[in-house]
Design a protein around this motif. Structure first.
Motif, PDB file in Angstrom:
ATOM      1  N   ARG A  76       0.807  -1.233   0.000  1.00 30.79           N
ATOM      2  CA  ARG A  76       0.000   0.000   0.000  1.00 30.79           C
ATOM      3  C   ARG A  76       0.836   1.277   0.000  1.00 30.79           C
ATOM      4  N   ARG A  77       2.142   1.154   0.043  1.00 25.82           N
ATOM      5  CA  ARG A  77       2.986   2.345   0.123  1.00 25.82           C
ATOM      6  C   ARG A  77       4.098   2.235  -0.902  1.00 25.82           C
ATOM      7  N   PRO A  78       4.005   2.981  -1.999  1.00 30.26           N
ATOM      8  CA  PRO A  78       5.062   2.939  -3.016  1.00 30.26           C
ATOM      9  C   PRO A  78       6.401   3.370  -2.435  1.00 30.26           C
ATOM     10  N   ARG A  79       7.459   2.807  -2.989  1.00 30.47           N
ATOM     11  CA  ARG A  79       8.836   3.109  -2.578  1.00 30.47           C
ATOM     12  C   ARG A  79       9.058   2.820  -1.104  1.00 30.47           C
ATOM     13  N   HIS A  80       8.350   1.850  -0.587  1.00 35.32           N
ATOM     14  CA  HIS A  80       8.560   1.331   0.759  1.00 35.32           C
ATOM     15  C   HIS A  80       8.742  -0.185   0.659  1.00 35.32           C
TER      16      HIS A  80
END
Length: 475
Positions: free
Chosen positions: A423-427
């Motif tokens: 649910r969290r891009p670049r994570h």
């Protein structure tokens, strides 16, 4: 596109440091198969272990549904015992009901026990079914109130020495007390851990879905397919995928046949693969108990295995997966720069592109009560799909560099995995299994467990700091 181009496109661009770092690449051959059950298409083994904690299509999980059935059974059982007491009183049933309800008295009526059971039923159903709260405070409140009410009733009720209904009166009050504790045990030790584990497993399965495809719907389809084919209990069944023909004879880097490895190196490679399988089994087991919650919904889990305690924690890192894996898994010589618990980490022997033997030293443990320790670890690292992994286990080695004043500690099957955050891009999400023995002698286990929890908190903080530093360097 040629086969060579396809293979090269799957490799990760890593910043290697000499020959000590493990190459970041897609795992092939037998190593791919050992993580297949956890990191490719979900199997019966995976779903059978955590299906009871999963919510599907807006419905409550099977674990929570069973809790609701127990709460309903509680109030119905109390009502039945109360009606039996009314019938055995020897009076007219309706007259006795009117006497206990309309002319209620705490000394002569058991209607308050039934009322308390019904209030408890309504509170638990509203909070845990309608609102679907995950916290234990309401079940703790109702259980404490039930204990106080039971004690009050025992002290003030006028027991009839020659009454035929005495047995059922006692049974009613005792059942009211026991079921309250059974409910709090079931919710705290079954519902919460299983639902938490199910949510965690869904997030870990994110690597199988397209980032533009909703994860929940994809997983629900797999679960529906799984349930439609179940004809019995499969929760403990595991059938590993077979290795591709010739996979055991190929070097993991594609440099040549694995037979070029010496007998000693082949044995170490096989031991590393077996350790990785065992570590993944521990990581994917369903009996983890939630210890505490960190920031960003990261969780610390624990479980007992024999006489020692294992810990596992998750960490959401604000850094792209490959960037973070290149530093955490494939650049081990620099670990002491960001991991404050390590003072030294270096390679003793390189076996192949994924397997090596490493020596590391730690700082003091338990706030200085335990002196520094050192480890010799056999390590296997690589990549499968979107998941990076690094597994270690302690071994004896001919080039043991241990100083005379250093105490040797032991790593049991241990693994670190890194996956993209859904649910969290670049994570990315890191899972770290902590399974070691510091050889602390007579130090109580409770104290060592407390020290391990603090070490997990420290590692969680170190990982978050490392992620922020790497992400800032990319900008």
């Amino acid at each position: 596109m040629s086969a060579d181009d396809t293979t090269s496109s799957q490799k990760v661009d890593t910043a290697s440091v000499g020959t000590s770092s493990i190459n970041a690449r897609d795992v092939s051959g037998s190593t791919a198969n050992l993580v297949h059950s956890s990191n490719s298409v979900p199997t019966d083994y995976d779903y059978g272990e955590w299906i009871t904690g999963m919510e599907m299509e807006g419905r409550i999980s099977p674990a929570r549904r069973f809790f609701c059935l127990l709460v309903t059974f509680d109030v119905l059982l109390c009502c039945i015992f109360w009606l039996v007491c009314v019938v055995l009183s020897g009076k007219n049933v309706f007259a006795e009901l009117e006497d206990q309800v309309v002319h209620y008295s705490v000394e002569t009526s058991l209607f308050d026990v039934v009322s308390a059971a019904f209030i408890r039923f309504m509170l638990l159903i509203v909070v845990y079914v309608i609102i679907r709260m995950d916290h234990w405070w309401m079940i703790a409140l109702t259980t404490a109130a039930s204990c106080i009410a039971t004690l009050f009733k025992i002290l003030y009720y006028q027991w009839q020495s020659a009454s035929a209904s005495n047995t059922f009166q006692v049974t009613l009050i005792v059942s009211f007390f026991i079921l309250a504790w059974l409910e709090v045990w079931l919710y705290d030790h079954r519902v919460i851990p299983q639902e938490t584990r199910a949510r965690l497993m869904l997030q870990r399965r994110a690597g199988y879905t397209n980032q533009r495809t909703p994860l929940v719907g994809h997983q629900h389809q797999h679960v529906r397919d799984y349930l439609s084919t179940c004809t019995g209990s499969v929760s403990n069944f595991y059938s590993p995928m077979g290795s591709p023909q010739g996979s055991d004879d190929e070097d993991e880097e594609g440099a040549g046949p694995r037979s070029r490895l010496s007998e000693e190196d082949r044995a170490l490679r096989q031991q590393a693969e077996e350790n990785c399988r065992r570590a993944l089994d521990l990581l994917n087991s369903s009996d983890w108990k939630q210890e505490e919650e960190f920031d960003d919904d990261d969780i610390l889990f624990s479980r007992r295995v024999g006489s020692h305690t294992l810990f596992m924690f998750t960490c959401t890192v604000a850094c792209p997966t490959e960037t973070f894996a290149n530093e955490l898994i494939h650049n081990c010589d620099h670990c002491p720069e960001w991991n404050g618990s390590l003072t030294s980490c270096r390679q003793l022997q390189r076996i192949d592109g994924q397997c090596e033997v490493r020596y590391q030293q730690t700082g003091p443990f338990l706030g200085g009560m335990v002196s520094p320790r050192d480890f010799i670890n056999l390590r296997l690292a690589g990549r499968k799909g979107l998941m990076f992994f690094s597994s270690v286990v302690s071994i004896a080695h001919r080039d043991d560099p241990r100083p005379s004043d250093m105490v040797r500690a032991v790593n049991r099957p241990t693994i670190i995995t890194i996956r993209p955050c859904v649910r969290r891009p670049r994570h990315c999400v890191v899972e770290w299994l902590m399974n070691f023995d510091c050889r602390v002698g007579m130090v109580p286990r409770r104290m060592t467990d407390r020290g391990t929890r603090q070490a997990a908190r420290n590692l969680h903080s170190y990982l978050r700091q490392l992620g922020r530093r790497l992400a800032a360097a990319e900008v």
